[in-house]
Write a protein that holds these residues in place. Structure first.
Motif, PDB file in Angstrom:
ATOM      1  N   TYR A  69       0.837  -1.203   0.000  1.00 47.40           N
ATOM      2  CA  TYR A  69       0.000   0.000   0.000  1.00 47.40           C
ATOM      3  C   TYR A  69       0.870   1.250   0.000  1.00 47.40           C
ATOM      4  N   SER A  70       2.063   1.140   0.595  1.00 43.23           N
ATOM      5  CA  SER A  70       2.963   2.293   0.711  1.00 43.23           C
ATOM      6  C   SER A  70       3.817   2.454  -0.541  1.00 43.23           C
ATOM      7  N   ASN A  71       4.475   3.614  -0.630  1.00 42.52           N
ATOM      8  CA  ASN A  71       5.357   3.932  -1.749  1.00 42.52           C
ATOM      9  C   ASN A  71       6.773   4.212  -1.264  1.00 42.52           C
ATOM     10  N   VAL A  72       7.733   4.065  -2.160  1.00 36.20           N
ATOM     11  CA  VAL A  72       9.123   4.340  -1.821  1.00 36.20           C
ATOM     12  C   VAL A  72       9.266   5.811  -1.433  1.00 36.20           C
ATOM     13  N   ALA A  73      10.002   6.080  -0.354  1.00 38.05           N
ATOM     14  CA  ALA A  73      10.185   7.450   0.126  1.00 38.05           C
ATOM     15  C   ALA A  73      10.894   8.301  -0.921  1.00 38.05           C
ATOM     16  N   GLN A  86       3.989   6.254   3.202  1.00 34.04           N
ATOM     17  CA  GLN A  86       5.371   5.820   3.342  1.00 34.04           C
ATOM     18  C   GLN A  86       5.477   4.700   4.375  1.00 34.04           C
ATOM     19  N   ASP A  87       6.549   3.925   4.260  1.00 37.98           N
ATOM     20  CA  ASP A  87       6.891   2.880   5.226  1.00 37.98           C
ATOM     21  C   ASP A  87       8.419   2.838   5.249  1.00 37.98           C
ATOM     22  N   LEU A  88       9.008   3.706   6.059  1.00 39.41           N
ATOM     23  CA  LEU A  88      10.457   3.868   6.047  1.00 39.41           C
ATOM     24  C   LEU A  88      11.175   2.613   6.511  1.00 39.41           C
ATOM     25  N   GLY A  89      10.551   1.861   7.414  1.00 37.35           N
ATOM     26  CA  GLY A  89      11.143   0.597   7.855  1.00 37.35           C
ATOM     27  C   GLY A  89      11.184  -0.420   6.735  1.00 37.35           C
ATOM     28  N   ARG A  90      10.147  -0.451   5.940  1.00 40.32           N
ATOM     29  CA  ARG A  90      10.123  -1.338   4.759  1.00 40.32           C
ATOM     30  C   ARG A  90      11.217  -0.926   3.779  1.00 40.32           C
ATOM     31  N   PRO A 107      18.875 -15.364  -5.400  1.00 41.23           N
ATOM     32  CA  PRO A 107      17.739 -15.074  -6.281  1.00 41.23           C
ATOM     33  C   PRO A 107      16.739 -14.141  -5.616  1.00 41.23           C
ATOM     34  N   LEU A 108      16.231 -13.193  -6.379  1.00 43.63           N
ATOM     35  CA  LEU A 108      15.301 -12.199  -5.829  1.00 43.63           C
ATOM     36  C   LEU A 108      14.220 -11.904  -6.860  1.00 43.63           C
ATOM     37  N   LEU A 109      12.976 -11.952  -6.400  1.00 38.42           N
ATOM     38  CA  LEU A 109      11.822 -11.582  -7.216  1.00 38.42           C
ATOM     39  C   LEU A 109      11.173 -10.373  -6.573  1.00 38.42           C
ATOM     40  N   ALA A 110      10.993  -9.304  -7.339  1.00 41.55           N
ATOM     41  CA  ALA A 110      10.442  -8.051  -6.824  1.00 41.55           C
ATOM     42  C   ALA A 110       9.130  -7.737  -7.537  1.00 41.55           C
ATOM     43  N   VAL A 111       8.096  -7.455  -6.755  1.00 43.17           N
ATOM     44  CA  VAL A 111       6.754  -7.227  -7.292  1.00 43.17           C
ATOM     45  C   VAL A 111       6.289  -5.802  -6.986  1.00 43.17           C
ATOM     46  N   CYS A 112       5.884  -5.073  -7.996  1.00 40.17           N
ATOM     47  CA  CYS A 112       5.277  -3.753  -7.883  1.00 40.17           C
ATOM     48  C   CYS A 112       6.161  -2.792  -7.061  1.00 40.17           C
ATOM     49  N   GLN A 181       3.274   4.876  -8.508  1.00 37.88           N
ATOM     50  CA  GLN A 181       4.647   5.147  -8.896  1.00 37.88           C
ATOM     51  C   GLN A 181       5.027   4.289 -10.097  1.00 37.88           C
ATOM     52  N   ALA A 182       5.998   4.759 -10.872  1.00 35.18           N
ATOM     53  CA  ALA A 182       6.472   4.016 -12.032  1.00 35.18           C
ATOM     54  C   ALA A 182       7.921   4.400 -12.300  1.00 35.18           C
ATOM     55  N   ILE A 183       8.625   3.542 -12.992  1.00 33.45           N
ATOM     56  CA  ILE A 183      10.029   3.812 -13.292  1.00 33.45           C
ATOM     57  C   ILE A 183      10.160   5.010 -14.235  1.00 33.45           C
ATOM     58  N   ASN A 184      11.077   5.901 -13.878  1.00 35.91           N
ATOM     59  CA  ASN A 184      11.443   7.025 -14.734  1.00 35.91           C
ATOM     60  C   ASN A 184      12.775   6.683 -15.394  1.00 35.91           C
TER      61      ASN A 184
END
Length: 246
Positions: A69-73, A86-90, A107-112, A181-184
């Motif tokens: 639910y949160s976004n990158v700071a 925000q979720d600064l701990g995350r 190995p790492l899988l990252a979602v959204c 958010q989306a990649i720039n």
């Protein structure tokens, strides 16, 4: 002899449950990992503060960065806008997990949100809100007036690049899309695996790594039915199993 289940560390998020702060992971992520042969363990945000973090994460043979639910700071990628969710701990835990995965070849899988963290970790940047960027027209954000089963249905195509890891799956697929958010700017050393027809980056991978892939959509929703979801989780667990034997 039973088949070995590689240990998959799943990042947790701060949430309020019954009016109290909690660390939580949606069940669908746990179920997807277990379904494809992984042994999921949940990491609270405080794991990032541990004096023996390296020893703690060394047991993991795979890492899953979930959506949230949160976004990158904004400060993480040099932005200055106000970000309410925000979720600064995350953030702190995810960035430490990315550093470990890069160094150890885990190995790492990252979602959204995980894809966005991955891009920022490698010095990329984000659009705080893709709707404010001229040229993006696909339905990348869910209609939250609809039931969850409707919100998470596939809504647009992704065009898979022929030189990447996802090329083994195919050239195109229809995916769901629930993000602001989306990649720039794409991070250093990352390869764009797939884009939406409007050009928005939908998947990335770290070129010099056994298996580090981020996707903007949510493969955990229909993990047992959707063909691309099956491909992603099978590959992820396969490489995690190889990590165990390495």
């Amino acid at each position: 002899m039973p088949t070995y289940r590689p240990i998959i560390a799943i990042v947790s998020c701060h949430k309020m449950v019954d009016g109290q702060p909690a660390q939580a992971v949606y069940q669908k992520y746990i179920d997807a990992v277990h379904f494809y042969g992984g042994n999921p363990i949940l990491l609270p945000n405080t794991a990032a503060e541990s004096d023996n973090f390296d020893a703690l994460i060394a047991i993991a043979e795979g890492i899953l960065l979930t959506g949230s639910y949160s976004n990158v700071a904004p400060a993480r990628y040099g932005a200055s806008h106000i970000e309410e969710k925000q979720d600064l701990g995350r953030d702190e835990l995810s960035f430490k997990l990315l550093a470990h995965a890069e160094k150890a070849g885990t190995p790492l899988l990252a979602v959204c949100r995980g894809l966005q963290e991955m891009n920022v970790y490698f010095d990329g940047s984000l659009h705080p809100d893709w709707r404010e960027v001229e040229g993006f027209y696909e339905p990348h954000l869910e209609d939250n007036t609809q039931p969850l089963e409707v919100q998470y249905q596939p809504v647009h195509d992704v065009i898979i690049q022929p030189e990447g890891r996802l090329a083994a799956f195919g050239e195109k697929w229809h995916v769901n899309s629930l993000h602001k958010q989306a990649i720039n700017e794409v991070g250093k050393g990352l390869f764009v695996e797939a884009r939406a027809p409007d050009g928005l980056v939908e998947a990335i991978s770290l070129i010099k790594h056994p298996f580090m892939i981020g996707v903007q959509w949510h493969p955990e929703l229909n993990y047992a039915q959707d063909d691309l979801s099956k491909f992603l989780f099978k590959e992820f667990i396969h490489y995690a199993s190889k990590k165990h034997g390495s």
